[in-house]
Design a protein around this motif. Structure first.
Motif, PDB file in Angstrom:
ATOM      1  N   ILE A  83       0.839  -1.211   0.000  1.00  0.00           N
ATOM      2  CA  ILE A  83       0.000   0.000   0.000  1.00  0.00           C
ATOM      3  C   ILE A  83       0.867   1.252   0.000  1.00  0.00           C
ATOM      4  CG2 ILE A  83      -1.634   1.339   1.394  1.00  0.00           C
ATOM      5  CD1 ILE A  83      -2.913  -1.298   2.236  1.00  0.00           C
ATOM      6  N   TRP A 115      -9.513  -5.052   3.514  1.00  0.00           N
ATOM      7  CA  TRP A 115      -8.971  -3.720   3.772  1.00  0.00           C
ATOM      8  C   TRP A 115      -7.760  -3.405   2.901  1.00  0.00           C
ATOM      9  CZ3 TRP A 115      -3.953  -3.957   5.112  1.00  0.00           C
ATOM     10  CH2 TRP A 115      -3.481  -5.088   5.791  1.00  0.00           C
ATOM     11  N   GLY A 118      -7.563  -0.066   1.039  1.00  0.00           N
ATOM     12  CA  GLY A 118      -6.372   0.746   1.296  1.00  0.00           C
ATOM     13  C   GLY A 118      -5.621   1.090   0.027  1.00  0.00           C
TER      14      GLY A 118
END
Length: 253
Positions: free
Chosen positions: A12, A199, A203
């Motif tokens: 990320i 997530w 993200g």
């Protein structure tokens, strides 16, 4: 295979930097992501994840650069790239990854070096054949190493493509190549992307938006000459990282 928290967070973080480069120069997302993802999650899975993430950033950028897109160039480069993807997909599935990375990276470095030499000549190198060959190089690069930017950089240098038009036109091209590359790898290599929690995807999308926002803010401070030089440096860097990845894979390091 499920990826751990540190690896997911590291990816990320890379997405933020890659998205900022994409907004600044039109390329850079895949060239930054692919070498690191190959090391983190393996050759096939790394390239597939690169193609998947590389779809989002340019898709979000297209409305911002729509008026500068040169559709005539895209109409030749895009189809040429997509048409050769199945052949390169078969080659990637049937061949050891290490030597392929070395071969692709070496050709890119040679092509970039020659393009810089030729660019000193006043004559532009462009036309249907040049664009078709560029598409073949970009399509092959996306399948074999997860990057098509170096081939496009060579063409941009040889044709003296305006930086703003170059940056804009690449965005729909990356969308096309990302989808084509992902489906090709899925067909010939299977789904090798490790499992990520929900997530991670949320993200990654947020990271792209943050990176694009930062790139938009910084873009007004950078001249066309600086942007052009950045593109060339990024292309050499991407090729160099792919070469190192190929050597590592070949030697089993």
């Amino acid at each position: 295979m499920t990826v751990g928290l540190p690896v997911a967070l590291a990816i990320i973080g890379l997405v933020v930097l890659a998205a900022a480069l994409q907004r600044l120069t039109g390329i850079g997302f895949a060239m930054m992501m692919s070498p690191f993802l190959v090391v983190m999650i393996g050759p096939h899975g790394g390239v597939m994840l690169t193609n998947l993430l590389s779809f989002l950033a340019p898709a979000l950028m297209i409305p911002l650069v729509w008026k500068d897109i040169e559709w005539r160039k895209l109409a030749v480069i895009g189809p040429a790239a997509v048409l050769v993807m199945p052949a390169f997909g078969w080659l990637a599935a049937a061949s050891p990854q290490g030597p392929l990375y070395i071969a692709v990276a070496s050709l890119v470095i040679l092509g970039l070096s020659l393009s810089l030499i030729i660019s000193r000549i006043s004559t532009d190198v462009d036309g249907f054949a040049t664009r078709a060959l560029t598409g073949i190089g970009a399509g092959g690069g996306v399948i074999l190493a997860g990057v098509g930017g170096p081939a496009m950089t060579v063409y941009a240098v040889l044709s003296r493509w305006d930086v703003r038009a170059f940056t804009a036109t690449l965005q729909p091209l990356w969308v096309l190549l990302s989808v084509g590359g992902f489906l090709t790898k899925l067909t010939f290599s299977g789904n090798e992307i490790p499992g990520f929690p929900w997530w991670f995807w949320a993200g990654s999308l947020a990271a792209i938006l943050v990176g694009m926002t930062f790139g938009t803010m910084v873009r007004t401070w950078i001249s066309d000459v600086a942007a052009r030089r950045t593109v060339i440096v990024l292309a050499f860097l991407g090729a160099g990282l792919s070469l190192l990845t190929g050597i590592r894979e070949t030697m089993g390091i």
